[in-house]
Design a protein around this motif. Structure first.
Motif: not given
Length: 466
Positions: A197-210, A181-184
């Motif tokens: 940066l490790n964002l593994a094993n979440n439920e992300l469907t995309e990687m936001i440019v911001g 989200d925008i705060q993140t």
């Protein structure tokens, strides 16, 4: 009375012997290096409920390594005072709450492991990580590596990292991020020096440019075990710095020429256990000329790698192709002699001249293991070791492949063209019908316009009156 005298006597003796009764070394195992500059404190599984009131750090101690792993500390208290550089492990301590100014008395803390706890998003705030107060402001802490993996974090407050200007490594694996989200995004973009940066094993469907476009130093990115259908095009925004990318365990559908565009500095790519990937198309890796290590193992649907998947100037050194559904490898796929490591076990390979030529080009340093890889000899139907192939396999005239998936893949462009042609013809037909109908209606309108069909004039002679 006797008991109190005994306690006082014990404290007196302890102090006389240089021991502090409040020292953590009374509960944990402490050791120092020969020059006393490095102190190791082992508090693993000691049933502790707090971090101790005093760490007994000597004046000459420059570095403290301390582990509280496996204790029960629902509320984490502020660390005891020391000017030494600190590495602290607090994994699996059932931590749910953090006291403010955790490291105000240990501002030189460099490494903090808070993984595998119960921390919610609201507990991860800037006031917990601020340094000592200096008249009008809070000074920063020296933290470089923060591990928050496997907690209950679904968002990050936008100023959470404001007191960590030196942060280089951030691990958020195994949390509850479904979307950044925008705060993140604001929080992540504020870490200007972030390298890993490790964002593994979440439920992300995309990687936001911001979340990443402000990072000019990010070299390692782990997006494994998320829900990505495609490699995010947004990664091109960090293409100048990114060197290591992990997309293991995602339902990626396709690898094609545009998949890795803009990622020209990638040296290591891990793409294992991709549950939907069947084909690797032409020029897939051509956009990564610096690629040195490629792992494509455990892709149970992967049946074909296009012979032109790599670029002309590719300099791959390590190639892992274990446990796929590959039944062929093209000799022209790579300059095989450049490989230092090549593994391709557990594939239903068919023995061929291509495989034989590959084995003759591979360096002698590459392991020839007894347990494979194997291929099936089309002349006998027997399984033999690939490295035992002889040149006579090249005289075998191979029949038309019966691998339906392979045939369908290589005629996919024809199918696409036919679909496009059919859609075009259909649209053209519909437009023609509409145009014909409009013209017909116009014709009918004009033909029924209410003009008199005939106008007759009857000249009447009139006599002028005088």
């Amino acid at each position: 009375m006797k008991f109190h005298i005994f306690v006082l006597l014990f404290c007196y003796i302890s102090i006389a012997n240089g021991e502090d009764p409040d020292s953590i070394c009374n509960s944990c195992s402490c050791s120092t290096s020969d020059n006393a500059q490095v102190m190791n404190i082992n508090c693993v599984n000691r049933k502790l409920q707090h971090v101790g009131g005093y760490w007994d750090v000597k004046n000459e101690t420059k570095f403290v390594k301390i582990s509280f792993a496996g204790n029960d500390m629902p509320t984490l208290e502020a660390m005891p005072q020391t000017d030494a550089v600190v590495e602290i492990v607090l994994t699996k301590c059932n931590i749910r709450y953090l006291r403010p100014s955790l490291f105000a008395d240990t501002p030189n803390v460099k490494f903090v492991d808070l993984s595998h706890n119960d921390l919610p998003a609201e507990e991860i705030s800037s006031d917990k990580f601020r340094g000592p107060y200096n008249s009008t402001f809070y000074e920063p802490i020296a933290l470089e590596h923060l591990d928050l993996s496997y907690n209950k974090i679904h968002t990050l407050l936008n100023k959470v990292f404001e007191h960590m200007p030196n942060l280089k490594i951030l691990n958020l694996e195994g949390n509850d991020f479904k979307v950044l989200d925008i705060q993140t995004q604001l929080a992540l973009s504020s870490i200007r020096g972030l390298q890993d940066l490790n964002l593994a094993n979440n439920e992300l469907t995309e990687m936001i440019v911001g979340a990443i476009d402000a990072h000019e130093n990010l070299t390692h990115l782990d997006l494994s075990r998320n829900l990505l259908d495609f490699v995010p095009p947004s990664l091109a925004h960090i293409g100048k710095s990114l060197e290591v990318l992990n997309v293991d365990g995602n339902p990626l559908i396709e690898f094609a020429s545009e998949t890795f565009l803009g990622l020209g500095n990638i040296t290591e790519l891990s793409a294992n256990n991709l549950t939907m990937l069947k084909y690797i198309n032409a020029n897939t890796f051509a956009a990564m000329p610096k690629l040195k290590k490629l792992s494509l193992s455990d892709n149970f649907l992967l049946v074909d790698i296009d012979r032109e998947a790599f670029g002309i100037n590719q300099t791959l050194e390590e190639f892992y192709l274990n446990n796929n559904e590959l039944y062929r490898l093209d000799y022209k796929l790579l300059p095989w002699s450049q490989l230092h490591v090549f593994q391709f076990k557990e594939n239903p390979l068919e023995c061929s001249c291509d495989l034989y030529n590959i084995t003759t080009q591979l360096s002698a340093d590459i392991m020839r293991e007894e347990d494979g890889p194997y291929c099936e000899d089309p002349r006998t139907g027997r399984s033999i070791r690939v490295f035992y192939l002889k040149s006579d396999i090249c005289s075998y005239k191979r029949e038309l492949s019966s691998h339906i998936d392979y045939i369908q893949h290589h005629f996919s462009m024809v199918r696409v063209a036919l679909v496009i042609l059919c859609v075009t013809v259909l649209i053209a037909g519909i437009l023609a019908v509409i145009l014909g109908f409009v013209r017909y209606k116009k014709y009918r309108r004009e033909s029924n316009y209410p003009y008199a069909s005939q106008i007759a004039y009857n000249p009447i002679a009139t006599t002028p009156k005088y």
